[in-house]
Write an enzyme that holds these catalytic residues in place. Structure first.
Site, PDB file in Angstrom:
ATOM      1  N   ASN A 153       0.851  -1.199   0.000  1.00 53.24           N
ATOM      2  CA  ASN A 153       0.000   0.000   0.000  1.00 53.24           C
ATOM      3  C   ASN A 153       0.880   1.239   0.000  1.00 53.24           C
ATOM      4  OD1 ASN A 153      -2.403   1.593   0.324  1.00 53.24           O
ATOM      5  ND2 ASN A 153      -1.903   1.822   2.494  1.00 53.24           N
ATOM      6  N   HIS A 155       0.828   5.055   1.471  1.00 49.57           N
ATOM      7  CA  HIS A 155       0.108   5.856   2.464  1.00 49.57           C
ATOM      8  C   HIS A 155       0.639   7.291   2.439  1.00 49.57           C
ATOM      9  CE1 HIS A 155      -2.221   6.695   5.998  1.00 49.57           C
ATOM     10  NE2 HIS A 155      -1.176   7.336   6.483  1.00 49.57           N
TER      11      HIS A 155
HETATM   12  C1  GRF Z   1      -2.743   8.828  -2.555  1.00 50.10           C
HETATM   13  O1  GRF Z   1      -2.438  10.004  -1.840  1.00 50.10           O
HETATM   14  C2  GRF Z   1      -2.358   7.614  -1.749  1.00 50.10           C
HETATM   15  O2  GRF Z   1      -1.257   7.823  -0.915  1.00 50.10           O
HETATM   16  C3  GRF Z   1      -3.582   7.379  -0.903  1.00 50.10           C
HETATM   17  O3  GRF Z   1      -4.664   7.699  -1.744  1.00 50.10           O
HETATM   18  C4  GRF Z   1      -4.246   8.646  -2.729  1.00 50.10           C
HETATM   19  C5  GRF Z   1      -4.593   8.045  -4.049  1.00 50.10           C
HETATM   20  O4  GRF Z   1      -4.414   8.952  -5.104  1.00 50.10           O
HETATM   21  N1  GRF Z   1      -3.604   6.051  -0.382  1.00 50.10           N
HETATM   22  P1  GRF Z   1      -4.557   8.445  -6.595  1.00 50.10           P
HETATM   23  O5  GRF Z   1      -5.904   7.773  -6.728  1.00 50.10           O
HETATM   24  O6  GRF Z   1      -3.439   7.516  -6.905  1.00 50.10           O
HETATM   25  O7  GRF Z   1      -4.512   9.711  -7.424  1.00 50.10           O
END
Ligand code: GRF
Length: 279
Positions: A153, A155
């Protein structure tokens, strides 16, 4: 120094929203800079831009419906798992009322059953969460991680600070002078799995949360593909510490240069932005 031989990983990406991390992976892959191929994209939202991005790149993409309202939900889920046992081992659904917890778990299990069916059909090396806004139950995690950690994941904060959905907002609200992003293996807690890589960015005086988010996202697009390449090249070593917890070490001899490069780039970029704002 030569890198060890590696094969291209096969990835399944789970995304709920805009999918800009997915796009960064697709772009890197198209440029030949990702040691992986995305073979499947799944989303819990039917209209997710992430699904459109996948389709545009000729990647199989499906919506997984989380809104099961059937009265028979509990019975259906109970035919797949022992819900009472799952409830004892889970840390994500905390309603005090047991029947509410079991009903929520049952709905989750049914959706996850469909996720698992899709994922198993392509048998990926890793399942990459990229803005997937759903809790994952031990049913899903236990199945995918049955032979070792396979779920990663990204984060938007420097874990263990600011777990949950609002990493950039929390970093900003707290008044942090540095924020960060984390790529980690997923375990059964919320954002508690072993950290694989982190990168930091500065928060300059007078900035707002949108500036912080854009700066953090630009780092995310560097760090996530790099972690995938480290996994593909066998540079991610997991050890269990004396406290019984798993810890990750990156064994790439270029690790300090790569991490230093992230920090230099974000400092350089953000200083230019600040000077532009000030002038
Ligand atoms: C990102 O900031 C990621 O860290 C978090 O959700 C957001 C997703 O953005 N888990 P995207 O959909 O990849 O533009």
């Amino acid at each position: 120094m030569d890198s060890p031989p590696h094969t291209k990983l096969r990835l399944c990406v789970l995304a709920s929203g805009g999918g800009t991390n997915l796009q960064a992976m697709i772009d890197r892959s198209a440029e030949g800079l990702l040691d992986a191929r995305i073979v499947l994209v799944l989303s819990d939202r039917a209209g997710a831009v992430a699904l459109k991005r996948a389709e545009k790149a000729d990647i199989a993409a499906f919506h997984i419906d989380y809104k099961t309202s059937a009265k028979s939900t509990i019975e259906q889920a109970a035919s797949l798992v022992d819900l009472a046992e799952l409830d004892c081992g889970q840390k994500i659904i905390n309603d005090a009322d047991r029947s509410t917890r079991l009903a929520r778990l049952a709905r989750l299990v049914l959706a996850e059953h469909e996720l698992i069916r899709r994922i198993d059909s392509v048998d990926p090396d890793y399942v990459c969460l990229a803005g997937f806004m759903r809790l994952l139950s031990p049913y899903f995690i236990g199945h995918i991680n049955a032979h070792g950690p396979k779920i990663i994941n990204i984060h938007p904060a420097l874990l263990p600070s600011f777990p949950g959905r609002h990493g950039y907002e929390d970093t900003f609200q707290y008044g942090c002078k540095w924020g960060g992003v984390t790529v980690h293996f997923v375990d059964e807690g919320e954002d508690t799995g072993p950290v694989i890589a982190q990168a930091v960015y500065p928060v300059w005086p007078g900035e707002d949360v949108e500036t912080i988010r854009n700066r953090g996202l630009s780092l995310e697009y560097e760090v996530y593909p790099q972690v995938i390449n480290w996994l593909a090249r066998g540079f991610v070593a997991t050890q269990t510490g004396s406290d019984g917890k798993a810890r990750v070490e990156i064994t790439d001899p270029h690790y300090p240069a790569i991490v230093g490069g992230w920090v230099r780039k974000v400092l350089q970029g953000s200083t230019n932005e600040t000077e532009t704002i000030a002038s």
